[in-house]
Design an enzyme around this catalytic site. Structure first.
Site, PDB file in Angstrom:
ATOM      1  N   ARG A 158      11.447   3.598   2.916  1.00 49.58           N
ATOM      2  CA  ARG A 158      11.083   2.651   3.977  1.00 49.58           C
ATOM      3  C   ARG A 158      12.308   1.785   4.222  1.00 49.58           C
ATOM      4  NH1 ARG A 158       5.804  -1.113   4.251  1.00 49.58           N
ATOM      5  NH2 ARG A 158       5.027   0.904   4.974  1.00 49.58           N
TER       6      ARG A 158
ATOM      7  N   LYS B 203      25.044  -4.695  -2.055  1.00 51.66           N
ATOM      8  CA  LYS B 203      26.501  -4.796  -2.206  1.00 51.66           C
ATOM      9  C   LYS B 203      27.221  -4.153  -1.026  1.00 51.66           C
ATOM     10  CE  LYS B 203      26.177  -4.233  -7.235  1.00 51.66           C
ATOM     11  NZ  LYS B 203      26.537  -3.298  -8.332  1.00 51.66           N
TER      12      LYS B 203
ATOM     13  N   ARG C 192       0.798  -1.224   0.000  1.00 50.69           N
ATOM     14  CA  ARG C 192       0.000   0.000   0.000  1.00 50.69           C
ATOM     15  C   ARG C 192       0.832   1.276   0.000  1.00 50.69           C
ATOM     16  NH1 ARG C 192      -3.046  -4.028   1.720  1.00 50.69           N
ATOM     17  NH2 ARG C 192      -1.075  -4.632   2.654  1.00 50.69           N
ATOM     18  N   THR C 193       1.840   1.342   0.861  1.00 48.95           N
ATOM     19  CA  THR C 193       2.553   2.607   1.003  1.00 48.95           C
ATOM     20  C   THR C 193       3.262   2.969  -0.298  1.00 48.95           C
ATOM     21  OG1 THR C 193       2.819   2.175   3.358  1.00 48.95           O
ATOM     22  CG2 THR C 193       4.227   3.874   2.408  1.00 48.95           C
TER      23      THR C 193
ATOM     24  N   HIS D 204       5.528   5.768  11.365  1.00 49.23           N
ATOM     25  CA  HIS D 204       4.938   5.668  10.018  1.00 49.23           C
ATOM     26  C   HIS D 204       3.989   6.858   9.864  1.00 49.23           C
ATOM     27  CE1 HIS D 204       3.551   4.129   6.320  1.00 49.23           C
ATOM     28  NE2 HIS D 204       3.234   2.892   6.652  1.00 49.23           N
TER      29      HIS D 204
HETATM   30  C1  NCD Z   1       1.905  -1.177   8.006  1.00 50.94           C
HETATM   31  C2  NCD Z   1       3.398  -1.022   8.079  1.00 50.94           C
HETATM   32  O1  NCD Z   1       4.098  -1.294   7.103  1.00 50.94           O
HETATM   33  O2  NCD Z   1       3.833  -0.577   9.136  1.00 50.94           O
HETATM   34  N1  NCD Z   1       1.426  -1.333   6.698  1.00 50.94           N
HETATM   35  C3  NCD Z   1       1.136  -0.194   5.980  1.00 50.94           C
HETATM   36  O3  NCD Z   1       1.994   0.600   5.692  1.00 50.94           O
HETATM   37  N2  NCD Z   1      -0.148   0.008   5.652  1.00 50.94           N
HETATM   38  C4  NCD Z   1       1.324  -2.142   8.946  1.00 50.94           C
HETATM   39  C5  NCD Z   1       1.908  -3.519   9.056  1.00 50.94           C
HETATM   40  O4  NCD Z   1       2.796  -3.911   8.303  1.00 50.94           O
HETATM   41  O5  NCD Z   1       1.441  -4.256   9.935  1.00 50.94           O
END
Ligand code: NCD
Length: 286
Positions: A85, A64, A35-36, A113
């Protein structure tokens, strides 16, 4: 949130906007994501911008042994802004310190997040028609779940009553709870999900974060700690909204999906307008 709302309406009436025309977004994902990453990329495309991506760290020079800072300085030469991320807590901050262009945190390990928190609050506003004065239960892995670490900081500013529902070993980190309480927020910690759902306007369910466990047996012991099913929703406060950042594993039974207050897929869709707003605002192009 108001910019997101405006973009959402403009997208509906005009299809595509051009605020980010000529701009390139780099999405650097050193941890799994559906999703992100995809909603950031969709947001950029809907704003007329373009995207380059590292979706799998095995395919980038991080594999690497390149340092995060060197990777960032390189990407700065290609793109106008970056979403990152990374499994390390504090990594987004470190990445932002290495470059001059905007860097957005798409999740730093068990840290924060923040863009998820914004889309969560946007969702609450849309689902409830209000933000202030609600009782919100946060359920599941509050220790390792970065979405709830960020979300409480926004909810704390909205006159919310918070119920933290978790097994004792997965409680919200004490420094976060203490900080929220210092802001004057009422926080109750409990293990009793049924009782919490009986009082809550919103139940925000989270996944037990398997990838943060050192001991697989401990994960196995806790993974079924809370499962919300339709019968439980029927016993909860009338009109309760059920949210989840997704992915779900088994925390919400699929028999809840047909409940009108099951908001989690609408919540995921809200990631696009909220991230459109973020991209445009950090670029001065809103
Ligand atoms: C979450 C995350 O990656 O922290 N997912 C997201 O970004 N919607 C929640 C999760 O992984 O549990």
């Amino acid at each position: 949130l108001s910019t997101a709302s405006r973009f959402e309406q403009e997208l509906e009436s005009r299809g595509r906007l051009d605020n980010m025309a000529g701009q390139v977004l780099a999405t650097l994902f050193f941890e799994p994501s559906t999703r992100t990453r995809l909603s950031f990329e969709t947001a950029m495309l809907r704003l007329g911008g373009q995207v380059v991506t590292v979706a799998d760290p095995k395919t980038s020079s991080a594999a690497k042994g390149e340092s995060l800072s060197d990777s960032m300085r390189t990407v700065e030469g290609y793109a106008d802004l970056i979403v990152i991320r990374h499994p390390q807590k504090g990594s987004a901050q470190e990445a932002a310190g290495a470059v001059e262009i905007p860097v957005i945190n798409g999740g730093d390990g068990a840290g924060q997040h923040p863009t998820q928190a914004l889309l969560d609050v946007y969702t609450i506003q849309k689902e409830k028609g209000q933000l202030e004065g609600l009782t919100v239960a946060l359920v599941g892995d509050l220790k390792n779940g970065r979405t709830v670490h960020s979300l409480v900081h926004l909810l704390a500013r909205l006159n919310t009553r918070l119920l933290f529902v978790s097994p004792p070993s997965l409680r919200m980190p004490e420094e976060i709870t203490a900080e929220i309480r210092r802001m004057g927020v009422a926080v109750d910690q409990t293990e009793d999900l049924e009782a919490a759902m009986g009082q809550s306007d919103v139940a925000y369910i989270t996944r037990i974060q398997r990838e943060r466990f050192e001991d697989p047996a401990e994960y196995e012991r806790l993974k079924g700690a809370y499962v919300v099913d339709r019968a439980m929703v029927n016993r909860a406060k009338a009109g309760i909204t059920i949210m989840h950042p997704l992915p779900r594993v088994n925390e919400i039974n699929t028999d809840v999906d047909g409940y009108e207050g099951a908001a989690y897929f609408r919540q995921a869709a809200n990631g696009v307008p909220v991230r459109m707003a973020l991209l445009a605002l950090v670029s001065g192009r809103e």
